[in-house]
Design a protein around this motif. Sequence first.
Motif, PDB file in Angstrom:
ATOM      1  N   UNK A   1     -56.755 106.015   8.985  1.00  0.00           N
ATOM      2  CA  UNK A   1     -55.449 105.706   8.398  1.00  0.00           C
ATOM      3  C   UNK A   1     -55.589 104.748   7.218  1.00  0.00           C
ATOM      4  N   UNK A   2     -56.494 103.803   7.320  1.00  0.00           N
ATOM      5  CA  UNK A   2     -56.726 102.847   6.228  1.00  0.00           C
ATOM      6  C   UNK A   2     -57.182 103.581   4.970  1.00  0.00           C
ATOM      7  N   UNK A   3     -58.119 104.504   5.145  1.00  0.00           N
ATOM      8  CA  UNK A   3     -58.626 105.252   4.004  1.00  0.00           C
ATOM      9  C   UNK A   3     -57.522 106.101   3.380  1.00  0.00           C
ATOM     10  N   UNK A   4     -56.781 106.824   4.204  1.00  0.00           N
ATOM     11  CA  UNK A   4     -55.726 107.695   3.687  1.00  0.00           C
ATOM     12  C   UNK A   4     -54.661 106.887   2.966  1.00  0.00           C
ATOM     13  N   UNK A   5     -54.291 105.725   3.514  1.00  0.00           N
ATOM     14  CA  UNK A   5     -53.311 104.865   2.842  1.00  0.00           C
ATOM     15  C   UNK A   5     -53.837 104.398   1.492  1.00  0.00           C
ATOM     16  N   UNK A   6     -55.101 104.022   1.452  1.00  0.00           N
ATOM     17  CA  UNK A   6     -55.708 103.557   0.209  1.00  0.00           C
ATOM     18  C   UNK A   6     -55.800 104.703  -0.805  1.00  0.00           C
ATOM     19  N   UNK A   7     -56.204 105.886  -0.349  1.00  0.00           N
ATOM     20  CA  UNK A   7     -56.309 107.045  -1.248  1.00  0.00           C
ATOM     21  C   UNK A   7     -54.935 107.442  -1.773  1.00  0.00           C
ATOM     22  N   UNK A   8     -53.928 107.412  -0.919  1.00  0.00           N
ATOM     23  CA  UNK A   8     -52.558 107.743  -1.354  1.00  0.00           C
ATOM     24  C   UNK A   8     -52.079 106.770  -2.403  1.00  0.00           C
ATOM     25  N   UNK A   9     -52.351 105.508  -2.181  1.00  0.00           N
ATOM     26  CA  UNK A   9     -51.964 104.477  -3.137  1.00  0.00           C
ATOM     27  C   UNK A   9     -52.666 104.685  -4.472  1.00  0.00           C
ATOM     28  N   UNK A  10     -53.945 105.013  -4.428  1.00  0.00           N
ATOM     29  CA  UNK A  10     -54.733 105.263  -5.641  1.00  0.00           C
ATOM     30  C   UNK A  10     -54.197 106.491  -6.377  1.00  0.00           C
ATOM     31  N   UNK A  11     -53.846 107.533  -5.639  1.00  0.00           N
ATOM     32  CA  UNK A  11     -53.305 108.750  -6.247  1.00  0.00           C
ATOM     33  C   UNK A  11     -51.987 108.454  -6.946  1.00  0.00           C
ATOM     34  N   UNK A  12     -51.105 107.706  -6.278  1.00  0.00           N
ATOM     35  CA  UNK A  12     -49.821 107.360  -6.896  1.00  0.00           C
ATOM     36  C   UNK A  12     -50.034 106.522  -8.151  1.00  0.00           C
ATOM     37  N   UNK A  13     -50.970 105.569  -8.085  1.00  0.00           N
ATOM     38  CA  UNK A  13     -51.239 104.713  -9.230  1.00  0.00           C
ATOM     39  C   UNK A  13     -51.776 105.534 -10.393  1.00  0.00           C
ATOM     40  N   UNK A  14     -52.704 106.449 -10.107  1.00  0.00           N
ATOM     41  CA  UNK A  14     -53.303 107.299 -11.137  1.00  0.00           C
ATOM     42  C   UNK A  14     -52.249 108.197 -11.784  1.00  0.00           C
ATOM     43  N   UNK A  15     -51.410 108.801 -10.955  1.00  0.00           N
ATOM     44  CA  UNK A  15     -50.379 109.705 -11.494  1.00  0.00           C
ATOM     45  C   UNK A  15     -49.351 108.942 -12.327  1.00  0.00           C
ATOM     46  N   UNK A  16     -49.010 107.739 -11.890  1.00  0.00           N
ATOM     47  CA  UNK A  16     -48.007 106.967 -12.661  1.00  0.00           C
ATOM     48  C   UNK A  16     -48.564 106.483 -13.986  1.00  0.00           C
ATOM     49  N   UNK A  17     -49.887 106.391 -14.106  1.00  0.00           N
ATOM     50  CA  UNK A  17     -50.475 105.994 -15.384  1.00  0.00           C
ATOM     51  C   UNK A  17     -50.772 107.200 -16.276  1.00  0.00           C
ATOM     52  N   UNK A  18     -50.370 108.393 -15.821  1.00  0.00           N
ATOM     53  CA  UNK A  18     -50.515 109.597 -16.650  1.00  0.00           C
ATOM     54  C   UNK A  18     -51.798 110.362 -16.433  1.00  0.00           C
ATOM     55  N   UNK A  19     -52.668 109.931 -15.511  1.00  0.00           N
ATOM     56  CA  UNK A  19     -53.900 110.637 -15.230  1.00  0.00           C
ATOM     57  C   UNK A  19     -53.696 111.490 -13.990  1.00  0.00           C
ATOM     58  N   UNK A  20     -54.325 112.632 -13.929  1.00  0.00           N
ATOM     59  CA  UNK A  20     -54.270 113.460 -12.730  1.00  0.00           C
ATOM     60  C   UNK A  20     -55.508 113.254 -11.919  1.00  0.00           C
ATOM     61  N   UNK A  21     -55.376 113.303 -10.631  1.00  0.00           N
ATOM     62  CA  UNK A  21     -56.513 113.166  -9.723  1.00  0.00           C
ATOM     63  C   UNK A  21     -57.175 114.497  -9.516  1.00  0.00           C
TER      64      UNK A  21
END
Length: 160
Positions: free
Chosen positions: A140-160
């Motif tokens: 769960x820790x990893x998935x939460x961290x990955x989800x957060x990273x994905x949201x951050x990346x997408x909001x900065x205009x980069x695609x994962x």
Amino acid sequence: IVSALCRRLNSFDSSHAVDFDDAGTMGDLHEAPLIKLLKRRHKADTIYTWSGHGVLISINPYRIIPGLYNMAKVQDSIQRSVVHTAPDANAEEEEAALPPHIYSVADIAYNAIGSTGNAQVLVVNGESGAGKTEACRQLMRYIACASSETRRTRSSGQER
């Protein structure tokens, strides 16, 4: 016939002495060499071992292993997952690119959700005291961290 069978059952396979990340790559795999492999890895604080596609064996160390669940290691795993996940990579290729670790299992499932849109199931099984609760916490820790990273990346205009 009995003599030939005894030689076959007791023959030495040199792959049994190798410290494989994936037990499925051992030749003539049976219980004794698998247990020896897991004992060697456990003694070296390597508590995770792949066992073929999609199966991770975890041995509870009953103590803290420094750096095993370090958040920097989580971030590094996430960054490596961006690199190792090619659009045409199949599940076996993805798994082979990652070291045996609970974060790798979470990474494979998380990437499958993103690439296929299908729900994923992670089964954590073991006896009492085997470390199931800790494994679930780390998943769960990893998935939460990955989800957060994905949201951050997408909001900065980069695609994962």
